[in-house]
Write an enzyme that holds these catalytic residues in place. Structure first.
Site, PDB file in Angstrom:
ATOM      1  N   CYS A   4       1.196  -1.275   0.020  1.00  0.00           N
ATOM      2  CA  CYS A   4      -0.173  -0.003  -0.179  1.00  0.00           C
ATOM      3  C   CYS A   4       0.840   0.616   0.491  1.00  0.00           C
ATOM      4  CB  CYS A   4      -1.082  -0.563   1.284  1.00  0.00           C
ATOM      5  SG  CYS A   4      -1.656   1.666   1.221  1.00  0.00           S
ATOM      6  N   CYS A  24      -0.457   4.330   2.461  1.00  0.00           N
ATOM      7  CA  CYS A  24       0.099   4.062   3.789  1.00  0.00           C
ATOM      8  C   CYS A  24       1.587   4.113   3.930  1.00  0.00           C
ATOM      9  CB  CYS A  24      -0.224   2.764   3.851  1.00  0.00           C
ATOM     10  SG  CYS A  24      -1.837   1.919   2.755  1.00  0.00           S
ATOM     11  N   ASP A  25       2.912   3.873   3.417  1.00  0.00           N
ATOM     12  CA  ASP A  25       3.431   3.360   3.520  1.00  0.00           C
ATOM     13  C   ASP A  25       4.851   4.609   2.142  1.00  0.00           C
ATOM     14  OD1 ASP A  25       3.137   1.172   5.199  1.00  0.00           O
ATOM     15  OD2 ASP A  25       3.311  -0.318   4.103  1.00  0.00           O
TER      16      ASP A  25
END
Ligand code: NAP
Length: 321
Positions: free
Chosen positions: A148, A151-152
């Protein structure tokens, strides 16, 4: 995302209470189903699962949902859907279903917080990222390996990262990563991308994006964190090491349907079968969104399936009384 919950009361969760309708899952399909069921005064209970909002909650920007010509972030879109369903009376319980009994009616669902009983069910459990299944992938997940970018991506500011895959997800996330990383290398197993032409054009025009064609990941290497990715050129069989700080694996998704095995008809790829009107082979149970959609897998189609499933469920419930 600021979530506005409407929790069920103790009475509403009493194990002997039979709900008219339970929606399993809290992505666009689940929220749309709950909205329609709530407006039909069926008092739907949503069992959210552990990923509240589903995949779209981790999507950076949604450019193709009607009524948002300037785009909208995934978390904001799904938050609005949730607020809309709650406003009309849907209740949410933060629980994940671990087992089901669909062999008799009313149906039984077992979660971590308790057991739920319902006359009708809409399965909207969505899908999860597909894994490569190569050595080092599992060990280095969270230590350089991610599924993701939204997200990261932030962790890779001014670093070099690889993206594995050639579909819309891979290119969309690669474009997002260019906001943080100094270089994004897309590794694709063919010499032709699967992504749509508009996405391809944006990726090809981005100066930070490079492509490695005809290559697959053999292994992901590193002691405590990712050091390099071993690649194999599928045309020449040549092996090479690609040194990167992060690798984002974006090669499609698998439907989250394993808890329904043996209880409901599922196809060879894990998708729940339905009759085109969202009805599964079990009377009283419908499916909506990616758990039952191997073809379209868009936010708008998932939401549409959710609405259709709830309308069908309402008609069926009406006919029962
Ligand atoms: P996808 O379209 O199935 O693409 C998966 C990609 O991963 C393909 O390029 C595939 O290669 C590659 N791949 C699969 N298994 C692999 C493996 N083991 N090793 C290496 N590469 C592998 O999946 P997706 O990109 O997640 O998209 C899913 C659906 O959502 C699509 O319908 C897509 O259009 C849609 N979507 C739309 C948007 C948007 O419109 N903004 C954004 C994201 C997703 P091959 O090409 O060789 O098969």
């Amino acid at each position: 995302m600021s979530l506005q919950f409407s929790m069920p009361t103790k009475d509403e969760l009493k194990e002997d209470r039979i709900h008219d309708i339970i929606v399993i899952g809290s992505g666009p399909a689940g929220y749309a189903a709950a909205l329609y069921a709530a407006r039909a005064e069926l008092n739907p209970l949503i069992l959210t699962g552990h990923e509240i909002g589903g995949q779209v909650a981790t999507t950076w920007e949604v450019d193709n949902y009607p009524a948002f010509p300037d785009g909208i972030t995934g978390p904001e879109l799904v938050e609005r859907m949730q607020q809309h369903a709650v406003k009309f009376g849907a209740k949410m319980e933060m629980d994940s279903v671990t087992a089901v009994d669909f062999k008799q009616r009313p149906f039984t669902l077992v979660g971590y917080n308790g057991t739920y009983t319902a006359r009708s069910i809409i399965i909207a459990t969505g899908a999860s990222p597909r894994k490569l299944g190569v050595a080092g992938e599992k060990e280095l997940t969270g230590r350089g390996v991610s599924y993701c970018a939204t997200c990261d991506g932030w962790f890779f500011k001014d670093k070099e990262v690889a993206v594995i895959g050639g579909g819309d997800s891979a290119l969309e996330e690669a474009l997002y990563l260019t906001k943080h990383a100094s270089k994004v290398i897309i590794v694709h197993r063919r010499d032709e991308l699967r992504a749509g032409p508009a996405m391809q054009q944006r990726a090809r025009e981005n100066e930070k994006i490079e492509f490695i064609w005809d290559s697959v990941v053999e292994s992901i290497e590193g002691q405590d964190s990712l050091e390099y990715v071993k690649l194999k050129n599928v045309k020449t069989n040549e092996l090479s090491d690609l040194s990167v700080d992060g690798v984002f694996i974006l090669i499609g998704h698998l439907p989250n349907t394993s808890i329904f095995e043996g209880q409901i008809d599922i196809d060879d790829h894990g998708y729940i079968k339905h009759d085109g009107e969202m009805l599964t082979n079990v009377e009283g149970i419908w499916v909506a969104g990616e758990a039952g959609d191997p073809t379209f897998r868009q936010v708008i189609t998932s939401a549409g399936m959710g609405a259709a499933a709830a309308i069908a469920a309402q008609r069926w419930l009406d006919a029962q009384t």
